[in-house]
Design a protein around this motif. Sequence first.
Motif, short mmCIF file in Angstrom:
data_model
loop_
_atom_site.label_atom_id
_atom_site.label_comp_id
_atom_site.label_asym_id
_atom_site.label_seq_id
_atom_site.Cartn_x
_atom_site.Cartn_y
_atom_site.Cartn_z
N LEU A 187 58.41 53.01 39.45
CA LEU A 187 57.62 51.77 39.39
C LEU A 187 56.13 52.09 39.51
CD1 LEU A 187 59.72 49.33 41.60
CD2 LEU A 187 59.43 49.26 39.13
N SER A 188 55.34 51.25 38.87
CA SER A 188 53.89 51.46 38.87
C SER A 188 53.31 51.28 40.27
CB SER A 188 53.26 50.44 37.91
OG SER A 188 51.87 50.36 38.16
N ARG A 189 52.19 51.98 40.54
CA ARG A 189 51.47 51.78 41.80
C ARG A 189 50.38 50.72 41.61
NH1 ARG A 189 55.27 54.15 43.31
NH2 ARG A 189 55.35 55.72 44.95
N GLY A 190 50.38 50.07 40.45
CA GLY A 190 49.42 48.98 40.22
C GLY A 190 49.88 47.71 40.92
N PHE A 191 49.09 46.66 40.80
CA PHE A 191 49.47 45.41 41.45
C PHE A 191 49.64 44.31 40.43
CE2 PHE A 191 44.82 45.20 41.44
CZ PHE A 191 44.58 43.90 41.05
N THR A 192 50.36 43.25 40.82
CA THR A 192 50.62 42.12 39.94
C THR A 192 50.32 40.83 40.69
OG1 THR A 192 52.48 43.39 39.06
CG2 THR A 192 52.43 41.06 38.50
N VAL A 193 49.65 39.92 40.02
CA VAL A 193 49.44 38.58 40.56
C VAL A 193 50.43 37.67 39.85
CG1 VAL A 193 47.82 36.67 40.86
CG2 VAL A 193 46.99 39.05 40.91
N VAL A 194 51.33 37.03 40.62
CA VAL A 194 52.31 36.14 40.01
C VAL A 194 51.84 34.72 40.26
CG1 VAL A 194 54.74 35.51 39.87
CG2 VAL A 194 54.08 37.86 40.44
N ALA A 195 51.38 34.08 39.19
CA ALA A 195 50.83 32.72 39.28
C ALA A 195 51.95 31.73 38.95
CB ALA A 195 49.68 32.60 38.30
N PRO A 196 51.74 30.45 39.25
CA PRO A 196 52.79 29.47 38.97
C PRO A 196 53.16 29.47 37.50
CG PRO A 196 50.95 28.47 40.16
CD PRO A 196 50.54 29.86 39.84
N SER A 197 54.46 29.47 37.25
CA SER A 197 54.92 29.42 35.85
C SER A 197 55.83 28.21 35.74
CB SER A 197 55.67 30.70 35.52
OG SER A 197 56.81 30.76 36.33
N GLU A 230 58.96 27.83 36.34
CA GLU A 230 59.95 27.64 37.42
C GLU A 230 59.31 27.34 38.77
OE1 GLU A 230 62.51 31.04 37.56
OE2 GLU A 230 62.56 31.05 35.37
N GLY A 231 58.33 28.14 39.16
CA GLY A 231 57.79 28.05 40.52
C GLY A 231 56.92 26.83 40.71
N PRO A 232 56.70 26.41 41.97
CA PRO A 232 55.86 25.24 42.20
C PRO A 232 54.39 25.50 41.87
CG PRO A 232 56.55 26.23 44.28
CD PRO A 232 57.24 26.99 43.19
N HIS A 233 53.72 24.50 41.40
CA HIS A 233 52.30 24.56 41.12
C HIS A 233 51.57 24.83 42.45
CE1 HIS A 233 48.82 23.77 38.68
NE2 HIS A 233 48.33 23.04 39.66
N GLY A 234 50.62 25.76 42.44
CA GLY A 234 49.86 26.05 43.66
C GLY A 234 50.42 27.20 44.48
N PHE A 235 51.53 27.81 44.04
CA PHE A 235 52.12 28.93 44.79
C PHE A 235 51.87 30.24 44.03
CE2 PHE A 235 55.57 31.84 45.94
CZ PHE A 235 55.42 31.84 47.33
N TYR A 236 51.21 31.17 44.69
CA TYR A 236 50.86 32.46 44.09
C TYR A 236 51.42 33.60 44.94
CZ TYR A 236 47.37 29.70 41.61
OH TYR A 236 46.76 28.74 40.84
#
Length: 395
Positions: free
Chosen positions: A327-337, A339-345
């Motif tokens: 797995l990469s040592r980079g980072f990921t920002v998972v923003a609302p899509s 499925e997930g609730p608006h405002g949850f990151y």
Amino acid sequence: MGDRDRARDVHVVIVGGGGTGAALLHDLTQRGFRCTLFERGELTSGTTGRHHGQLHSGARYAVGDVEIARECAQEVTILRRIAADSIEMNYGLFLALSDEDEVYGDAFAAACEAAGIPVRRIAVDEALRYEPRINPRARFAYVVPDGTIDAYRLPLQFLASATAHGASVRRFCEVTRVDTTQGAVTGVCVFDYTRHDEEICPADVVINAAGPWAGQVARRAGVDLPVTPAAGTMVAVRGRICNMVVSHLHPPGDGDIIVPQRGLSIIGSTQWETDDPDGMVTPEGDIEWLRMRADELLPGFSDEPFHAAWTAARPLAGRSAGGGRALSRGFTVVAPSGEGPHGFYSVVGGKATTLRAMAQAVADRVCHDLRLDIPGRTHATPLLVHREYFRRSIA
Ligand SMILES: Cc1cc2nc3c(=O)[nH]c(=O)nc-3n(C[C@H](O)[C@H](O)[C@H](O)COP(=O)(O)OP(=O)(O)OC[C@H]3O[C@@H](n4cnc5c(N)ncnc54)[C@H](O)[C@@H]3O)c2cc1C
């Protein structure tokens, strides 16, 4: 009403008081948001308080991923400027010990140069002048601008700066639920272990910076987050056997870095996947194996007085079988899509070295989604010293 004034009406809750949460609290407070950070235990009691403490120049990652290497190099420059009190700029030596290492060295030097990392090849005699206890059978070494981070002080510097500008930090408070209405975040339910009491904290935005527990926190918001907690063991002996970071010149693997940290020398690490970052037990076999590996870089390491062995879990972005090295040592920002609730990151992956950049990327995304044009300034703002955090909390 300007964007900064509008930001003051937005309450952001950050889950997790490790380095990432601390850097986020500072960044978002500086942009004008009202922010509260909840940490279920003591500050930095997760992976942040237990990592190896290497300030990565990026050299370790240059051959495998030039972008990550470049990002580390940039962050080293920024952290030296804004958080000098938490950094020891002692440089690093990569030692070539075999024929394969010699061959790898050419790719290593080229990749470092491509990533903008200053690298210099030196003869073993010169390396021995800098570090008399390195393996004298090394063929040659590369010098790179690695360093040492104080794992505790750096997050405290971010927290001191954030609280000085009005942010709130709540320790021993676990976020047990993320509340939503009509698909949007409305707040969090928090259990306060100091008062043995539950409370509801309203929020417009919730950011999950819970490190290896990020999957668990996401589930509390009804989100399935791909994160692999990858455990690793480190062993410390008493005394600084080296003053520079000493690494093996080969593709990143287990037991190939020794970091001097205050009055200790630390070899790390191993790596395996774990389902439960709370239930990790340090394998006995890892301790002997790591000491043996350390002797290859610094003969006599294992004769030094044993100080401690411990295990921490990397929050790697993605899912993998087989320990997570792929797995990469980079980072990921998972923003609302969808499925997930608006405002949850959520923010997962990355390294202690890149915590400021991770925070900036999340804050940029939050501003973008709220249509607020407030650029981040953390790269150019020197942080308060770590002691200010306690001075202000007592005051
Ligand atoms: C063995 C090892 C060696 C490493 N060495 C280095 C190195 O030398 N250099 C480097 O740059 N990086 C290194 N790293 C990586 C680095 O340690 C991590 O990337 C970084 O510490 C992650 O910080 P974080 O804030 O994201 O997570 P954490 O520090 O784990 O913070 C998450 C916090 O969230 C809290 N939390 C969890 N659930 C809840 C909840 N429900 N409510 C409230 N709070 C909650 C936890 O208690 C925890 O304090 C290493 C990692 C490992 C495992």
